[in-house]
Design an enzyme around this catalytic site. Structure first.
Site, mmCIF file in Angstrom:
data_model
loop_
_atom_site.group_PDB
_atom_site.id
_atom_site.type_symbol
_atom_site.label_atom_id
_atom_site.label_comp_id
_atom_site.label_asym_id
_atom_site.label_seq_id
_atom_site.Cartn_x
_atom_site.Cartn_y
_atom_site.Cartn_z
ATOM 1 N N GLU A 341 -7.297 7.430 -3.271
ATOM 2 C CA GLU A 341 -5.853 7.199 -3.151
ATOM 3 C C GLU A 341 -4.981 8.379 -3.584
ATOM 4 O O GLU A 341 -4.319 8.336 -4.611
ATOM 5 C CB GLU A 341 -5.470 5.964 -3.986
ATOM 6 C CG GLU A 341 -6.169 4.712 -3.515
ATOM 7 C CD GLU A 341 -5.941 3.527 -4.430
ATOM 8 O OE1 GLU A 341 -5.724 2.425 -3.902
ATOM 9 O OE2 GLU A 341 -5.986 3.678 -5.663
HETATM 10 C C1 TNX Z 1 -8.186 0.046 -6.168
HETATM 11 S S1 TNX Z 1 -11.005 1.116 -6.084
HETATM 12 C C2 TNX Z 1 -8.330 1.168 -6.945
HETATM 13 C C3 TNX Z 1 -8.007 1.098 -8.383
HETATM 14 C C4 TNX Z 1 -7.385 -0.213 -8.758
HETATM 15 C C5 TNX Z 1 -8.132 -1.335 -8.077
HETATM 16 C C6 TNX Z 1 -7.661 -2.691 -8.452
HETATM 17 C C7 TNX Z 1 -10.240 2.375 -6.230
HETATM 18 C C8 TNX Z 1 -11.040 3.534 -5.968
HETATM 19 N N1 TNX Z 1 -8.932 2.335 -6.519
HETATM 20 O O1 TNX Z 1 -7.154 2.167 -8.726
HETATM 21 O O2 TNX Z 1 -7.438 -0.356 -10.130
HETATM 22 O O3 TNX Z 1 -8.019 -1.169 -6.692
HETATM 23 O O4 TNX Z 1 -8.472 -3.684 -7.913
#
Ligand code: TNX
Length: 525
Positions: A341
């Site tokens: 992300e």
């Molecule tokens: C997605 S999984 C994210 C996390 C959040 C999570 C909450 C991932 C690589 N990134 O930053 O904490 O969802 O479920």
């Protein structure tokens, strides 16, 4: 008159004998109910051959190890430590003595059966003795967890329990399906003490988990002391989600966690998330920002707004220093660099960034792990991609890179069980105990098959959880299912049979005082 007294006396005695007999009959029945069988082990072993008798452990039993060395005697003492609180027996751990009298426990590393591998073991229980043998210490330790589960469930009590400590006789031969069976704990959104992490390690060890991935940094907090960049933890670690007081691990505390995990044959994989999820670092050092201005600390739960200044040289000096210090205190072979992300960074720059970070990680003798998104980069064959939510992972597979399966809709322990669950999020859906169990890593996504998969991992993100009770509630029962998916052969694995075993483990968790979710899908005992 004399006769009458005699009759009274005799009938009194008779009643006494009758009462005590029926009392002991009742005890015996209760004890029989406590007896365990081979069919309750989680994760399910490869093969089980019961011989339908019982070994009785009494207080004079000893644990013999062969060969006697630091590792084997530690494992012996670990087993004795599990047995002690509920039985009250202090079993001695000694160098193997084949002439010893009957009813002892023998732990042996003989390396005879190469098919067992690093983590496999063979457990043979007869009325006379318990033999646990493995090729390597890790296998012995995994076997100890199986032996532990063959005792009546009250073995897990922390108080002395009355009882006959019977173990069913037979043979188990066992080894894992996947090399990586992990759990991840997010200590960045909310911080968890060394003590809580150790508890989670112990609970994971019971289910033969072998990797602990610690998510050590995110927008809301930086949780590991870095001597060359001290503000990261002292300032960047000073708060957490909802604005409470944060904290961080000193390097000594981190090493304490690593050593505790190591003693349980669990490898710690530290994660420093970058280039996104970096607000805590950006707030601690203005020079890491594109505009040279440090943002405020962040205590919300949004994602995707932060990014390191990836065109500045200082950013790579920073990464170099962090990875250098982290590598020095991490004996395991992996460093996780997140990579998820980062929408603020364009694709070409992102690839360039991951390629550079990968080289830094390798320069310290470590292998890089990253989430789905790193699959866009030019990965080394020894790098590892962790699948959570994006088909871009197929790009990693095409490059011959192995993957860890953590599909959010199945393995995310922070997803609510159903709409009534107080804790957790639900962006990837509700995950009831059955949903978490009923899937297979090798058929989860087209293009990823058994030999592309290193293993599975269940992440627990901590936006909504603040203490060990919360961890336990979201992790159990689902963690037991993930452990089985990672360890047990897919053939013979099915929910209807599994849920019976789970119900017996509920008794164990109750003995332990674990705050687990009593799913309506399981008939708890
Ligand atoms: C997605 S999984 C994210 C996390 C959040 C999570 C909450 C991932 C690589 N990134 O930053 O904490 O969802 O479920």
């Amino acid at each position: 008159m004399k006769n009458k007294i005699l009759v009274y006396l005799l009938s009194f005695l008779f009643t006494l004998v009758f009462l005590s007999c029926s009392a002991s009959l009742k005890d015996e029945k209760e004890l029989l109910n406590l007896r365990n069988t081979f069919s309750n082990i989680i994760p399910k072993p490869v093969s089980i051959t019961p011989t339908n008798k019982f070994f009785i452990l009494d207080k004079s039993a000893k644990v013999y190890v062969e060969p006697m060395n630091t590792e084997t005697s530690f494992i012996g003492k670990y087993l004795a430590g599990i047995i002690k609180p509920s039985t009250g027996y202090s079993l001695q751990v000694l160098k193997s003595d084949e002439n010893a009298v009957e009813r002892n426990i023998y732990l042996t590393i003989n390396g005879k059966d190469k098919s067992l591998g690093e983590e496999g073991y063979e457990l043979t229980v007869s009325e006379e003795r318990i033999n646990l043998s493995a090729d390597a210490p890790a296998g012995l330790f995994r076997g100890v967890q199986t032996l532990r589960q063959l005792f009546p469930y009250s073995i897990e009590s922390s108080d002395i329990e009355p009882g006959l400590w019977e173990i069913p006789t037979g043979t188990i031969k066992d080894y894992p399906r996947f090399e990586w069976r992990g759990v991840m704990l997010d200590v960045a959104r909310h911080f968890f003490s060394v003590k809580d992490v150790k508890s989670y390690i112990d609970l994971s060890a019971l289910y033969k988990i072998n990797y602990l991935h610690l998510h050590l940094s995110d927008d809301q907090g930086w949780r590991i002391q870095i001597n060359s960049w001290p503000n990261l933890s002292t300032y960047g670690g000073s708060t957490q989600v909802d604005g409470g007081k944060g904290d961080y691990y000193t390097q000594a505390e981190y090493s304490e966690i690593v050593a505790y995990a190591q003693e349980r044959y669990i490898t710690v994989v530290p994660e420093i998330d970058m280039p996104g999820h970096t607000n805590a670092a950006l707030a601690s050092y203005p020079e890491l920002n594109n505009d040279g201005i440090a943002p405020s600390l962040y205590t919300g739960i949004e994602v995707g707004f932060s990014a390191l200044a990836i065109k500045k040289d200082i950013t790579y000096k920073f990464i170099h220093d962090v990875i250098k210090e982290l590598s020095a205190i991490t004996p395991g072979p992996y460093i996780h660099i997140g990579g998820d992300e980062a929408p603020k960074i364009d694709s070409i720059d992102y690839v360039h960034f991951i390629d550079k970070v990968q080289s830094i990680v390798y320069s310290f003798g470590k292998k890089m792990v990253g989430w789905d998104e790193i699959s866009k980069a030019n990965l080394f064959p020894t790098s590892v991609a962790q699948h959570w939510d994006n088909e871009i992972i197929l790009n990693a597979v095409k490059q011959g890179v192995k993957v860890i399966m953590s599909p959010a809709s199945k393995t995310y322990l922070d997803m609510k069980y159903d709409s009534t669950t107080g804790l957790g999020l639900f962006w990837a859906g509700y995950i009831e105990v059955k949903d978490a169990y009923n899937w297979d890593p090798a058929t989860q996504m087209g293009g990823i098959s058994e030999n592309n998969i290193l293993g599975i991992e269940a992440p627990l993100w901590s936006e909504t959880i603040i203490n060990l009770d919360d961890i336990e509630y979201l992790a159990f029962p689902r963690l037991a299912g993930h452990a089985e998916i990672g360890w047990s052969q897919v053939k013979g694995r099915n929910w209807d049979e599994y849920k019976e075993r789970l119900a017996e483990h509920g008794l164990r968790w109750t003995e332990k005082g674990l705050n687990f979710y009593r799913s309506p899908q399981v008939l708890w005992k």
